[in-house]
Design a protein around this motif. Structure first.
Motif, short mmCIF file in Angstrom:
data_model
loop_
_atom_site.label_atom_id
_atom_site.label_comp_id
_atom_site.label_asym_id
_atom_site.label_seq_id
_atom_site.Cartn_x
_atom_site.Cartn_y
_atom_site.Cartn_z
N GLY A 96 0.81 -1.22 0.00
CA GLY A 96 0.00 0.00 0.00
C GLY A 96 0.84 1.26 0.00
N ILE A 97 1.91 1.28 0.78
CA ILE A 97 2.79 2.45 0.80
C ILE A 97 3.47 2.63 -0.56
CG2 ILE A 97 4.90 3.39 1.83
CD1 ILE A 97 4.06 2.11 4.46
N GLY A 98 3.85 1.51 -1.18
CA GLY A 98 4.45 1.59 -2.51
C GLY A 98 3.49 2.18 -3.53
N VAL A 99 2.23 1.74 -3.50
CA VAL A 99 1.22 2.29 -4.42
C VAL A 99 1.05 3.78 -4.18
CG1 VAL A 99 -1.24 2.29 -4.98
CG2 VAL A 99 -0.01 0.12 -4.77
N ALA A 100 0.99 4.20 -2.91
CA ALA A 100 0.83 5.62 -2.59
C ALA A 100 1.99 6.45 -3.12
CB ALA A 100 0.69 5.80 -1.08
N MET A 101 3.22 5.94 -3.00
CA MET A 101 4.38 6.69 -3.46
C MET A 101 4.42 6.75 -4.98
SD MET A 101 6.70 8.30 -1.82
CE MET A 101 7.05 9.67 -2.91
N ILE A 102 4.07 5.66 -5.65
CA ILE A 102 4.03 5.67 -7.12
C ILE A 102 2.95 6.63 -7.60
CG2 ILE A 102 3.58 4.24 -9.16
CD1 ILE A 102 4.69 1.86 -7.51
N TYR A 103 1.82 6.64 -6.93
CA TYR A 103 0.73 7.57 -7.27
C TYR A 103 1.18 9.01 -7.08
CZ TYR A 103 -3.86 9.85 -6.94
OH TYR A 103 -4.94 10.68 -7.11
N ARG A 104 1.95 9.26 -6.03
CA ARG A 104 2.45 10.61 -5.79
C ARG A 104 3.35 11.08 -6.95
NH1 ARG A 104 4.63 14.55 -6.02
NH2 ARG A 104 5.78 15.86 -4.59
N ILE A 105 4.20 10.17 -7.45
CA ILE A 105 5.10 10.52 -8.56
C ILE A 105 4.30 10.72 -9.84
CG2 ILE A 105 7.00 9.64 -9.97
CD1 ILE A 105 8.01 8.23 -7.40
N ALA A 347 12.46 7.21 -10.09
CA ALA A 347 12.10 7.42 -8.68
C ALA A 347 11.02 6.45 -8.23
CB ALA A 347 11.61 8.86 -8.48
N GLU A 348 10.24 5.89 -9.16
CA GLU A 348 9.14 5.00 -8.79
C GLU A 348 9.56 3.54 -8.73
OE1 GLU A 348 9.64 4.94 -13.08
OE2 GLU A 348 9.44 6.60 -11.63
N SER A 349 10.77 3.22 -9.18
CA SER A 349 11.19 1.82 -9.21
C SER A 349 12.52 1.65 -8.48
CB SER A 349 11.27 1.32 -10.65
OG SER A 349 12.11 2.17 -11.44
N ASP A 350 13.63 1.83 -9.19
CA ASP A 350 14.94 1.61 -8.58
C ASP A 350 15.17 2.51 -7.37
OD1 ASP A 350 15.17 -0.05 -10.69
OD2 ASP A 350 16.99 0.83 -11.52
N ILE A 352 12.78 4.15 -5.36
CA ILE A 352 11.61 4.47 -4.55
C ILE A 352 11.98 4.65 -3.08
CG2 ILE A 352 10.91 2.09 -4.02
CD1 ILE A 352 8.00 3.07 -4.60
N ILE A 353 13.07 4.02 -2.64
CA ILE A 353 13.53 4.22 -1.26
C ILE A 353 13.96 5.68 -1.06
CG2 ILE A 353 15.48 3.73 0.29
CD1 ILE A 353 13.33 1.68 0.54
N ALA A 354 14.65 6.25 -2.05
CA ALA A 354 15.04 7.66 -1.95
C ALA A 354 13.82 8.56 -1.97
CB ALA A 354 15.99 8.01 -3.10
N SER A 355 12.80 8.21 -2.75
CA SER A 355 11.57 9.00 -2.80
C SER A 355 10.87 8.99 -1.44
CB SER A 355 10.64 8.46 -3.88
OG SER A 355 11.27 8.44 -5.15
N ILE A 356 10.78 7.80 -0.85
CA ILE A 356 10.15 7.69 0.47
C ILE A 356 10.98 8.43 1.51
CG2 ILE A 356 9.55 6.05 2.29
CD1 ILE A 356 8.83 4.05 0.10
N LEU A 427 7.41 -2.67 -2.70
CA LEU A 427 7.32 -1.21 -2.81
C LEU A 427 7.45 -0.72 -4.24
CD1 LEU A 427 9.45 0.13 0.21
CD2 LEU A 427 6.96 0.23 -0.05
N ALA A 428 8.47 -1.19 -4.95
CA ALA A 428 8.83 -0.62 -6.24
C ALA A 428 7.83 -0.99 -7.32
CB ALA A 428 10.23 -1.08 -6.64
#
Length: 461
Positions: A96-105, A347-350, A352-356, A427-428
């Motif tokens: 769920g957190i991964g989906v939220a971060m990808i949606y944010r990007i 930022a949404e894949s490799d 995503i940790i930096a994005s979070i 996440l990714a």
């Protein structure tokens, strides 16, 4: 005759482990509701941070994933009542957190609906959860998998070779790890790691004695015979083949590391770990001198802020941008939807940790790593409490797949080790990775249920 009440008495009691499956499943339900709440809140905060308003439609789409997770919970009450109560909620939270971060990007890039990756990630998450449920229902006894260990070996090898076939093999970002069929791309190596874990577990159960008991002691270490080095050399050659022909250091490390750890757990001999580390480090050192791709990764790692390396093709630009992004997040982060993660490529894949890290800060990253730590700890616990050698090795191997991926990804993003191409589990962005990780979660759930089914007898006399 002495009085009867003075005679010694001998009692024999048999203590059987009392299982309380209803309490386990009730705990899982509570944690799962919290996980769904965290995921929904994250998406809502992203919308408020970017648009200043909540889009109920997206929340309803994400809610469908929550209903699938609850469906898995109901199924576990029927077919795996004693399964571990933490694995499903943790996987749901991370997903769920991964989906939220990808949606944010996606929002930052102005992408909506199928134009972006978030909706596709939700669809893949739904597919992955349905497949995981099918695994739980279909595999009622994990020992059946041991019979097909050589089938798993051939399947794993075939999946590794698929991207090399002309016509369907696809090269992305310099690595040839994907296949494309009917417009859909998939990374078969993600499923291969599960097949190889099954094969390694089955093989090591039968070969453990020759690998652990025979050999000579040198400087306090019991070294194996030369003829017993064959399996590890074969896996090393395969790993180097992935590194050379598919140009992926992370996947090569994953396969070889998985075998080395499983052989160590099977035999208990530290010499296998030392031999494995020596082989891989030696191969990586030679590759760093002879392969341009690997040499560039090492240069970006060791000399990231050198302007020549920073501006070079495939240089350290991505790594440095990710470091700056996490530094911008600080301790508590900028807030969901308030950072600028899109300045970092992928930022949404490799990355995503930096994005979070930018939006949730060091505290948020520690919380994510804590969830991974708990997930892996439960997996190891399942392995250590297993009642058969194959189940123990399989649980440890599958758990190690997760922990190694997290270490390699986070270590690469934070410049602890050279950057590789592995994805962050759950996440990714990426459907193949999501499917594979949910299958791993399903297998661990099945293994944990069978572990708890075994009664423990204690006899007192």
């Amino acid at each position: 005759m002495p009085p009867t009440d003075s005679l010694p008495t001998f009692t024999k009691s048999i203590a059987i482990t009392v299982r309380q499956p209803s309490k386990l499943r009730n705990l899982e339900l509570v944690l799962l509701l919290v996980a769904i709440g965290v995921s929904g809140t994250a998406i809502a905060l992203v919308q408020l941070g970017v648009n200043g308003a909540v889009d109920v439609g997206v929340l309803l789409q994400a809610g469908a994933l929550g209903m699938l997770a609850l469906g898995m919970h109901v199924a576990l009450r029927v077919v795996a009542r004693d399964a571990d109560p933490f694995i499903l909620p943790i996987a749901t939270t991370l997903n769920g957190i991964g989906v939220a971060m990808i949606y944010r990007i996606d929002l930052a890039r102005g992408l909506v609906g199928w134009e972006g990756l978030a909706i596709r990630q939700m669809v893949w998450a739904g597919v992955a959860m349905i497949i995981a449920l099918g695994v739980i229902i279909a595999i009622r006894n994990h020992r059946v998998l041991a019979r097909y260990r050589y089938v798993a070996m051939f399947v794993g090898i075939a999946l590794l070779l698929l991207p090399m076939l002309p016509g369907i093999g696809l090269t992305l970002n310099g690595a040839r790890l994907w296949i494309q069929v009917a417009g859909f791309t998939f990374q078969p190596g993600e499923i291969a790691k599960i097949a190889l874990a099954v094969f390694f577990a089955g093989y090591l159960v039968t070969a453990r004695d020759s690998l652990s008991l025979v050999g000579r002691r040198v400087l306090g270490l019991q070294l194996p015979r030369a003829r017993d080095l064959g399996p590890i050399l074969i896996i090393w050659v395969a790993a180097m083949g992935v590194l050379i022909f598919q140009r992926d250091l992370g996947t090569s490390l994953l396969y070889f590391g998985l075998f080395v750890v499983m052989i160590y757990v099977s035999t208990g001999r530290l010499s296998w770990v030392l031999i494995g580390l020596g082989l891989f480090l030696g191969g990586a050192a030679i590759a760093s001198r002879t392969l341009t791709y690997v040499e560039g990764r090492f240069a970006a790692w060791l000399d990231s802020f050198n302007p020549e390396v920073y501006d070079a093709q495939g240089g350290s630009y991505q790594l440095v941008q990710g470091l700056f992004g996490m530094a911008h997040g600080g301790l508590v982060g900028r807030g969901l939807g308030r950072g600028d993660p899109t300045i970092t490529p992928l930022a949404e894949s490799d990355y995503i940790i930096a994005s979070i890290g930018e939006e949730l800060g060091l505290v948020g990253l520690f919380a994510i790593l804590g969830l991974y730590l708990l997930f892996v700890a439960r997996g190891f616990r399942i392995g250590f409490n297993g009642t058969d050698d194959f189940g123990r090795l399989l649980a440890v191997g599958l758990s190690f797949v997760i922990v190694l991926q997290v270490f390699v990804v986070v270590g690469g993003v934070t410049r602890v080790i050279p950057l590789t191409g592995l994805t962050t589990p759950f996440l990714a962005a990426g459907g193949s990775s999501l499917v594979a990780n949910w299958i791993i979660a399903a297998l661990l759930l099945r293994l944990s249920d069978e572990v708890r089914h075994q009664p423990r007898l204690v006899v007192d006399e």
